[in-house]
Design a protein around this motif. Structure first.
Motif, PDB file in Angstrom:
ATOM      1  N   VAL A  56       0.860  -1.187   0.000  1.00  0.00           N
ATOM      2  CA  VAL A  56       0.000   0.000   0.000  1.00  0.00           C
ATOM      3  C   VAL A  56       0.889   1.228   0.000  1.00  0.00           C
ATOM      4  O   VAL A  56       1.953   1.234   0.624  1.00  0.00           O
ATOM      5  CB  VAL A  56      -0.916   0.032   1.244  1.00  0.00           C
ATOM      6  N   ALA A  57       0.469   2.286  -0.712  1.00  0.00           N
ATOM      7  CA  ALA A  57       1.278   3.515  -0.747  1.00  0.00           C
ATOM      8  C   ALA A  57       0.405   4.726  -1.033  1.00  0.00           C
ATOM      9  O   ALA A  57      -0.627   4.625  -1.705  1.00  0.00           O
ATOM     10  CB  ALA A  57       2.365   3.399  -1.816  1.00  0.00           C
ATOM     11  N   GLU A  58       0.834   5.864  -0.516  1.00  0.00           N
ATOM     12  CA  GLU A  58       0.244   7.130  -0.939  1.00  0.00           C
ATOM     13  C   GLU A  58       0.818   7.482  -2.300  1.00  0.00           C
ATOM     14  O   GLU A  58       1.977   7.169  -2.605  1.00  0.00           O
ATOM     15  CB  GLU A  58       0.555   8.227   0.077  1.00  0.00           C
ATOM     16  N   GLY A  82       4.767   7.337  -3.283  1.00  0.00           N
ATOM     17  CA  GLY A  82       5.574   7.637  -2.107  1.00  0.00           C
ATOM     18  C   GLY A  82       6.051   6.365  -1.434  1.00  0.00           C
ATOM     19  O   GLY A  82       6.276   5.343  -2.087  1.00  0.00           O
ATOM     20  N   GLU A  83       6.174   6.397  -0.131  1.00  0.00           N
ATOM     21  CA  GLU A  83       6.665   5.241   0.620  1.00  0.00           C
ATOM     22  C   GLU A  83       5.672   4.084   0.515  1.00  0.00           C
ATOM     23  O   GLU A  83       4.467   4.250   0.721  1.00  0.00           O
ATOM     24  CB  GLU A  83       6.872   5.609   2.081  1.00  0.00           C
ATOM     25  N   VAL A  84       6.184   2.922   0.198  1.00  0.00           N
ATOM     26  CA  VAL A  84       5.363   1.723   0.080  1.00  0.00           C
ATOM     27  C   VAL A  84       5.412   0.945   1.386  1.00  0.00           C
ATOM     28  O   VAL A  84       6.489   0.629   1.887  1.00  0.00           O
ATOM     29  CB  VAL A  84       5.840   0.836  -1.087  1.00  0.00           C
ATOM     30  N   ARG A  85       4.238   0.657   1.941  1.00  0.00           N
ATOM     31  CA  ARG A  85       4.144  -0.148   3.163  1.00  0.00           C
ATOM     32  C   ARG A  85       3.776  -1.579   2.797  1.00  0.00           C
ATOM     33  O   ARG A  85       2.955  -1.796   1.910  1.00  0.00           O
ATOM     34  CB  ARG A  85       3.087   0.423   4.107  1.00  0.00           C
ATOM     35  N   GLU A  86       4.362  -2.521   3.492  1.00  0.00           N
ATOM     36  CA  GLU A  86       4.011  -3.929   3.303  1.00  0.00           C
ATOM     37  C   GLU A  86       3.244  -4.406   4.521  1.00  0.00           C
ATOM     38  O   GLU A  86       3.773  -4.393   5.637  1.00  0.00           O
ATOM     39  CB  GLU A  86       5.264  -4.769   3.073  1.00  0.00           C
ATOM     40  N   VAL A  87       1.999  -4.804   4.311  1.00  0.00           N
ATOM     41  CA  VAL A  87       1.107  -5.200   5.384  1.00  0.00           C
ATOM     42  C   VAL A  87       1.023  -6.728   5.423  1.00  0.00           C
ATOM     43  O   VAL A  87       0.760  -7.363   4.394  1.00  0.00           O
ATOM     44  CB  VAL A  87      -0.301  -4.604   5.172  1.00  0.00           C
ATOM     45  N   SER A  88       1.244  -7.286   6.586  1.00  0.00           N
ATOM     46  CA  SER A  88       1.179  -8.744   6.730  1.00  0.00           C
ATOM     47  C   SER A  88      -0.256  -9.239   6.566  1.00  0.00           C
ATOM     48  O   SER A  88      -1.220  -8.553   6.935  1.00  0.00           O
ATOM     49  CB  SER A  88       1.701  -9.176   8.103  1.00  0.00           C
TER      50      SER A  88
END
Length: 254
Positions: A56-58, A82-88
């Motif tokens: 997920v990312a903005e 922008g910054e990419v988050r990795e969600v478990s």
């Protein structure tokens, strides 16, 4: 929450790779059309993008691009990420194999299961099934699942598999196997059992009910007959209520 859009390819979670000017993603034709024509978004609009597999990312829309004749004139949207988050992924992994109700109730059920946190939906045929979904309906179920991801804020999209018969799903590996049955019993210590489980398979039968032979086959395959409601429910009510109970029990078990 900004509008959310599916993008199958997102940059790595590391901000240093690739270079900032290369941290882009492209929304496909349906997503771009929805952004521009339905939501009236334009270049510079802030959005959120996800790939359905935990990233997920903005992002910010850079431009809308009209394809050439070779692409059929379809539109896309290029976005700066922008910054990419990795969600478990949520545990336990929950597979729902269910008979399918008639008409729009089926897509509504799939959407609700996706919102509630099911991981896999398998349309299932049993002896008393009325609807046997073909490829076209399964594609619509997949779209309903993706819509649920966008609406609910999930990072993972519920997978939708091809239609199978009951006998095919009985062999699917899972540590906890449940079959909804008004003649079954309540599940004691459900939270504790889920705490020790990585995979759950839940079977939801047709509104005509299971045959005695089907129940016997399920029990022989180590499925537990679960009575999770006092009354006889519609397919979509039973499926969504069961997933709600399982996800709540898994969340509250600590």
């Amino acid at each position: 929450m900004p509008p959310r859009f599916f993008c199958s390819r997102l940059p790595p979670a590391s901000l240093s790779e690739p270079a900032p000017e290369e941290r882009v993603c492209t929304l496909g034709a349906e997503e771009a059309k929805h952004a521009r024509k339905v939501l009236r978004l334009s270049a510079g609009a802030a959005i959120e993008v996800f790939d359905g597999d935990g990233k997920v990312a903005e992002a910010e829309i850079i431009e809308f691009v009209r394809g050439g004749r070779a692409e059929g004139g379809s539109e896309s949207a290029v976005c700066r990420v922008g910054e990419v988050r990795e969600v478990s992924a949520t545990r336990p992994r929950l597979t729902v194999a269910s008979s399918v109700p008639k008409g729009p109730r089926a897509e509504a059920m799939v959407n609700q299961l996706g919102q509630l946190g099911a991981d896999v939906f398998v349309p299932m045929r049993s002896d008393r099934s009325v609807v046997e979904p073909g490829g076209g309906k399964v594609e619509r179920y997949a779209k309903a699942s993706l819509a649920a991801t966008k609406q609910s804020g999930r990072a993972w999209t519920m997978a939708v598999e091809p239609t199978v018969r009951l006998e095919e799903i009985l062999d699917r590996p899972a540590e906890l196997r449940l079959i909804l049955d008004p003649g079954g019993a309540a599940l004691p210590n459900l939270g504790e059992r889920l705490n020790e489980t990585e995979d759950v398979v839940l079977l939801v039968g047709p509104e005509g009910g299971w045959t005695e032979e089907e129940l016997a086959k399920a029990e022989a395959a180590s499925f537990t007959r679960w009575r999770m409601a006092e009354y006889v429910l519609r397919i979509e009510t039973a499926a969504t209520a069961a997933v709600s109970i399982l996800r709540y029990a898994a969340t509250a078990k600590h």
